[in-house]
Design a protein around this motif. Sequence first.
Motif, PDB file in Angstrom:
ATOM      1  N   TYR A 295       0.887  -1.221  -0.024  1.00  0.00           N
ATOM      2  CA  TYR A 295      -0.040  -0.123   0.113  1.00  0.00           C
ATOM      3  C   TYR A 295       0.820   1.282   0.217  1.00  0.00           C
ATOM      4  CZ  TYR A 295      -3.899  -3.145   1.206  1.00  0.00           C
ATOM      5  OH  TYR A 295      -4.804  -4.151   1.446  1.00  0.00           O
ATOM      6  N   ASN A 296       0.361   2.246  -1.047  1.00  0.00           N
ATOM      7  CA  ASN A 296       1.004   3.541  -0.869  1.00  0.00           C
ATOM      8  C   ASN A 296       0.551   4.212   0.382  1.00  0.00           C
ATOM      9  OD1 ASN A 296       3.006   5.339  -1.655  1.00  0.00           O
ATOM     10  ND2 ASN A 296       2.158   5.618  -3.743  1.00  0.00           N
ATOM     11  N   ASN A 297       1.641   5.069   0.792  1.00  0.00           N
ATOM     12  CA  ASN A 297       1.399   5.951   2.195  1.00  0.00           C
ATOM     13  C   ASN A 297       0.566   5.281   3.134  1.00  0.00           C
ATOM     14  OD1 ASN A 297       2.560   8.240   0.786  1.00  0.00           O
ATOM     15  ND2 ASN A 297       0.648   8.371  -0.359  1.00  0.00           N
ATOM     16  N   TRP A 298       1.050   3.810   3.679  1.00  0.00           N
ATOM     17  CA  TRP A 298       0.193   2.938   4.458  1.00  0.00           C
ATOM     18  C   TRP A 298       0.395   3.390   5.872  1.00  0.00           C
ATOM     19  CZ3 TRP A 298       2.213  -0.261   8.172  1.00  0.00           C
ATOM     20  CH2 TRP A 298       1.495  -1.192   8.709  1.00  0.00           C
ATOM     21  N   TRP A 303      -5.560   3.788   8.998  1.00  0.00           N
ATOM     22  CA  TRP A 303      -6.289   2.995   8.088  1.00  0.00           C
ATOM     23  C   TRP A 303      -7.267   1.875   8.773  1.00  0.00           C
ATOM     24  CZ3 TRP A 303      -3.901   1.572   2.913  1.00  0.00           C
ATOM     25  CH2 TRP A 303      -3.107   2.603   2.166  1.00  0.00           C
ATOM     26  N   TYR A 306     -10.607   2.860   8.535  1.00  0.00           N
ATOM     27  CA  TYR A 306     -11.350   3.160   6.961  1.00  0.00           C
ATOM     28  C   TYR A 306     -12.031   1.997   6.811  1.00  0.00           C
ATOM     29  CZ  TYR A 306      -7.502   6.574   5.791  1.00  0.00           C
ATOM     30  OH  TYR A 306      -6.822   7.581   5.712  1.00  0.00           O
ATOM     31  N   THR A 310     -13.297   2.722   1.156  1.00  0.00           N
ATOM     32  CA  THR A 310     -11.979   3.770   1.158  1.00  0.00           C
ATOM     33  C   THR A 310     -10.689   3.005   0.286  1.00  0.00           C
ATOM     34  OG1 THR A 310     -12.931   4.366   3.039  1.00  0.00           O
ATOM     35  CG2 THR A 310     -10.756   5.242   2.562  1.00  0.00           C
ATOM     36  N   LEU A 311     -10.636   1.671   0.706  1.00  0.00           N
ATOM     37  CA  LEU A 311      -9.517   0.993   0.078  1.00  0.00           C
ATOM     38  C   LEU A 311      -9.408   1.022  -1.493  1.00  0.00           C
ATOM     39  CD1 LEU A 311      -8.149  -1.499   2.718  1.00  0.00           C
ATOM     40  CD2 LEU A 311      -7.671   0.646   2.192  1.00  0.00           C
ATOM     41  N   ASP A 313      -9.864   2.974  -3.518  1.00  0.00           N
ATOM     42  CA  ASP A 313      -9.071   4.136  -4.457  1.00  0.00           C
ATOM     43  C   ASP A 313      -7.610   4.095  -4.168  1.00  0.00           C
ATOM     44  OD1 ASP A 313     -11.556   4.626  -5.534  1.00  0.00           O
ATOM     45  OD2 ASP A 313     -12.066   6.076  -4.066  1.00  0.00           O
ATOM     46  N   CYS A 314      -7.290   3.470  -3.232  1.00  0.00           N
ATOM     47  CA  CYS A 314      -5.714   3.345  -2.819  1.00  0.00           C
ATOM     48  C   CYS A 314      -4.902   2.916  -3.932  1.00  0.00           C
ATOM     49  CB  CYS A 314      -5.533   2.586  -1.509  1.00  0.00           C
ATOM     50  SG  CYS A 314      -5.483   0.715  -1.835  1.00  0.00           S
ATOM     51  N   GLU A 315      -3.665   3.499  -3.884  1.00  0.00           N
ATOM     52  CA  GLU A 315      -2.738   2.954  -4.897  1.00  0.00           C
ATOM     53  C   GLU A 315      -1.536   2.120  -4.244  1.00  0.00           C
ATOM     54  OE1 GLU A 315      -1.217   6.486  -6.695  1.00  0.00           O
ATOM     55  OE2 GLU A 315      -3.102   6.956  -7.923  1.00  0.00           O
ATOM     56  N   SER A 372      -0.104  -5.953   0.497  1.00  0.00           N
ATOM     57  CA  SER A 372      -1.542  -6.021   0.132  1.00  0.00           C
ATOM     58  C   SER A 372      -1.569  -7.498  -0.373  1.00  0.00           C
ATOM     59  CB  SER A 372      -1.710  -4.974  -0.954  1.00  0.00           C
ATOM     60  OG  SER A 372      -2.926  -5.406  -1.590  1.00  0.00           O
TER      61      SER A 372
END
Length: 645
Positions: A295-298, A303, A306, A310-311, A313-315, A372
Motif C-alpha cells: 500500500y502506498n502511504n500506508w 487506516w 477506514y 475507502t481502500l 481508491d488506494c494506490e 496488500s
Amino acid sequence: MDSNSINLVEALQEAEEMIVENDYVSARDKLIKLQQIYPGMDQIGSLLKLCEVLSAARFRLSGGCDVDHYWVLQVPPSSTFSDVENRYKNILEALQALRRKKFPGAELAVELVEKAFAVLSQSESRGKFDLERSTTSRELGYRMVSLDLISGDENKKLEISEPLLHTNSVDNFPSRDYYNFESDRRAEKIEAGQIWAANFKGSSRHNYRYMLVYLTSEEEAVWVTWLKPIPISASERRWCDAGLPVSCGSFGLVMGMTSEVILSTILSHKCSWVHGVVEDQFEIYPRKGEIWAIYNNWNIDEWAYYSLETLEDCEFELVEIMSDFSKYTGAECAYLAKVEGFKCVFERKRIGGSANTPVTIQISPGMFYMFSHKVPAYRFVGGEIDGVVEGMFELDQLALPDYMISGINTEKTLETENVSKFSCTTSRPIDLSSFDPRWSANDFCGGQIWAVCCGKDFMPRQYTRIDDVISESQVRVTLLEPLLMVDTDIEWNLTCGIFKAGETSVKIGISWFSYLVQHQRRGEYYEIWPLKGEIWAVYKDWNGKWKRHDHDSCRGQVVQVLSDLTEGDGGMIRIARLEQVKDYLTFFQGKQCDGFDLTSVVSKAETLSFSHRIPAFRVPGIGKHGIPESAWHLEPNALPTRGGH
C-alpha cells in the motif's frame, strides 16, 4: 463367483477401509462410481450416506460450537418440515444396516442425524439455529448460494455460504504478453491440502485472501475452507475488526464456512506456508524472489478506521522481495517500474536511471500488514521477447490494479529524496513468530546491532555491530563495549546502558546471532535499554554492592517491561514479574498475588540487574490448549536455567 463379483467385493472393501481411515473424499468418489455400475445395491448407498454424514460433521459453524445440521441431513434451509422428516427417515434407514453390523462410525453418524432432525423438526430450535447460522454468514461477509448436494442427487441443491467476491471478466483486460499464468491454475495442479490465494482486483469487496482446498472434482471447481487472519497487536485487531484485507501473518481455518469455487474466476496462485506453533494455524509471509504489492502511504493506525470502500481508491507500489520476510528483521524489497511498450512487464526502479543503484525499502518486522497481496510473476532469463532482458518480470494482470495495465506507464526512476517516506524502519519488533530463525546472509547488513550468544551458558549478552557479510555462513562484526555508569569492577557482560564500538573485530557464524537490537545512535555511542513489551531475564538477588561475582551461579527470574526508560529523576522502568505456565516449559504469564499483578519500578542505576533479553512472542489461539491467551512463548535457549541463572 465371477470376476465382476470379485471386483465389486474388492472395491467395496477398499471403500470401507477408506472410511475407517477417515478418508471420506476418496471413499465417496469410489462409491459414486460403483453406484453408477450397480445402481440398485443397498450396501453402496448405505456406505455413501455414512460417508456424507461423517464428512459434513467435519465442518462446523463459527467457533466450532456445532455442526451445520442442514449439511448433515443434506437439505436446504428453505426445506419444509415434511422435507426434513422424509430426508431424515431416508438417511436413517440407510444407516441402520451398518449400525447393526457395528460398522465403524455408523453409531456416530446416527447420533448426528438424530440430533440434526431434533433441531430442524421443531420451530423454536430451528429458528434459533437459523439465526446463529445466518449471523455467522453476515459476520464473515458471505452470501448464500445454491450448489449441488454432496450426494449428487439430480435437481437438488444445497445453500451454503460463499464469500462475497467481485472479479471482473477476463475479457476486460488486455491479452498476456508472454507467460500463460492460467496454466498454473489448471484443475490438475490443485490438490487437497494446498492453500491458494483468491484473485485480487482493486475493486474487490472481500477481505479473505486464502483458502484451504479440501475436495477437488473432475469439473472446473473445488471445495475450500477459507482462512481467517489472527491479529495479535491492538492495531492489527482494529484493522481486522474494520474488515480490511490481510495477506501476511498467522491464519486459522473458519470452520463451517466452506464453499465451492470456480477455478477460472477465483484462484490466483498456490501459497507457500508453514505451520505455526499450533498445528491448525498457518504462517504466510513474503519469500525471496516473489513480487508483492504494498500500500502506498500506508498507516495501520489511521487506516484501521477506514472501510473497504475507502481502500478501493488506494494506490500501490510493486516490490521484489530481496530476502525472506522475518519477524526478527523484516525484509528488504526493491521497487519495480513498468517497462515501456509492454502491458505487464516490470523491472527494478533505478535512482537517476543508474543501472547499478536499485531503489529499495526496508520493511520492518511489525509492518507486514503493509503488504496488500502477492502478484504471480514470471522472471525472464533473456531472449524470450524482443526488448526484455534477464531480471525483468511479467506480472499476472489479474493481480494488478486496473490503472497499472491501462497503458499508463510508471516512472522508471526515483530520486533519492522521494524514497524517505517509504523507509519505515522505526517500529519495534515485539511479537516474534519463530524461534530457530535459521538466518541467512540476506538478514544482515552493515551498521546493524545484533545480540550474539556468549559465556558459559551461551546467552545473548554480547552486542555486535555488523561490518561485513563474508559468506552464507559467516559475518564479520565489531564487539561493542559498555561505558560503566558507576565506579565498579563488574566482570560480566552488561546489557543495558551506553556502548561504543571496541577495537575487537571477529568472524562469527550466523547461528550465534540471537536478535536484532533496537537502539538509539548518538554519534559514536549506542544507547540500549529494555523497551516496552520486551521480555528480559534479571538477576534475582542482585544489589548495588556487587563487585566481583560469578554471575553464572546467580538465580534468575523473568520479567516483562511495561514502560520505556523515563527521563528525569534518574530514569525509571516499570516491570512485571512472569511465571511459568503449569506443565509448559516455555510459556510464561503474569505472576499475581491476591489477584494483583506483581509489578515494580527499576531505576536507571538498577538496570545493571538485567541479564539479557529473551526473544518472545504471543501465540494466537493458544487458549484452546489450556494456556492463557496472554501468555508469552519464550525462546527456550534463552531461558534462565533452574537453580542457576
